[in-house]
Design an enzyme around this catalytic site. Sequence first.
Site, PDB file in Angstrom:
ATOM      1  N   ASP A 156      79.818 130.262  99.150  1.00  0.00           N
ATOM      2  CA  ASP A 156      80.764 131.037  99.954  1.00  0.00           C
ATOM      3  C   ASP A 156      81.595 130.073 100.800  1.00  0.00           C
ATOM      4  O   ASP A 156      81.531 128.859 100.615  1.00  0.00           O
ATOM      5  CB  ASP A 156      80.025 132.065 100.823  1.00  0.00           C
TER       6      ASP A 156
ATOM      7  N   LYS B 185      79.871 134.530  92.901  1.00  0.00           N
ATOM      8  CA  LYS B 185      79.104 134.284  94.128  1.00  0.00           C
ATOM      9  C   LYS B 185      78.077 135.380  94.355  1.00  0.00           C
ATOM     10  O   LYS B 185      76.893 135.107  94.608  1.00  0.00           O
ATOM     11  CB  LYS B 185      80.048 134.199  95.337  1.00  0.00           C
TER      12      LYS B 185
END
Length: 217
Positions: free
Chosen positions: A139, A121
Amino acid sequence: MRKKEQYQHLIAYFLETMPEVGTELKYENPFQLLCAVILSAQCTDRRVNLVTPPLFADFPTAEVMAASTPKVVYEYIKSVSYPNSKAAHLVGMAQMLVKDFGGEVPDNLDDLIRLPGVGRKTANVMQAVVWNKAAFAVDTHIFRVAHRLGLVNEQATTPFAVEKELTKHFPDELIPRAHHWLLLHGRYVCQARRPKCDACGIKEWCKHWRTENHIKG
């Protein structure tokens, strides 16, 4: 409603309402952004933006931070979540940048995820924000919003599975912005406990809203 049609409606809406969009983290260079993104894990951007000015003032480069210790860095970031581990990650990240990358933040996924504290991420955030690459960072906000809207299949039960579906349907040139579109929508409108459906401009194309209101099609 076909998924292609849904994506077209969402893209048109966000292009009109959020044509220019970016991270809410404050930074001046890739090294600062990388530090801020590492600090933002399970922490608000507002909190991160409060602690980074003195951190960046005293540790302006990877070289300076690499020469420090987690104990010293901890004092700057102790008000964020998990400050002990994040202090260790920041110093370790800086040391690897100096040792393996000449003090510069690498611009590709494989090198970025080698750095302490950097997962997929975070690496995708860096690629999209700094280098405008078609990398979709997923996320908790984006994971939730993608499922609520019905942008991804129910079988997409991991962030990577969601990432693959989103990148398949958003045009490459829009992916850096699409990440922020869904993130900000999740942060301010499609919130976890009480989504603000009455204030949502895309509810007509939302799977959750249509299901709740028994709308077919």
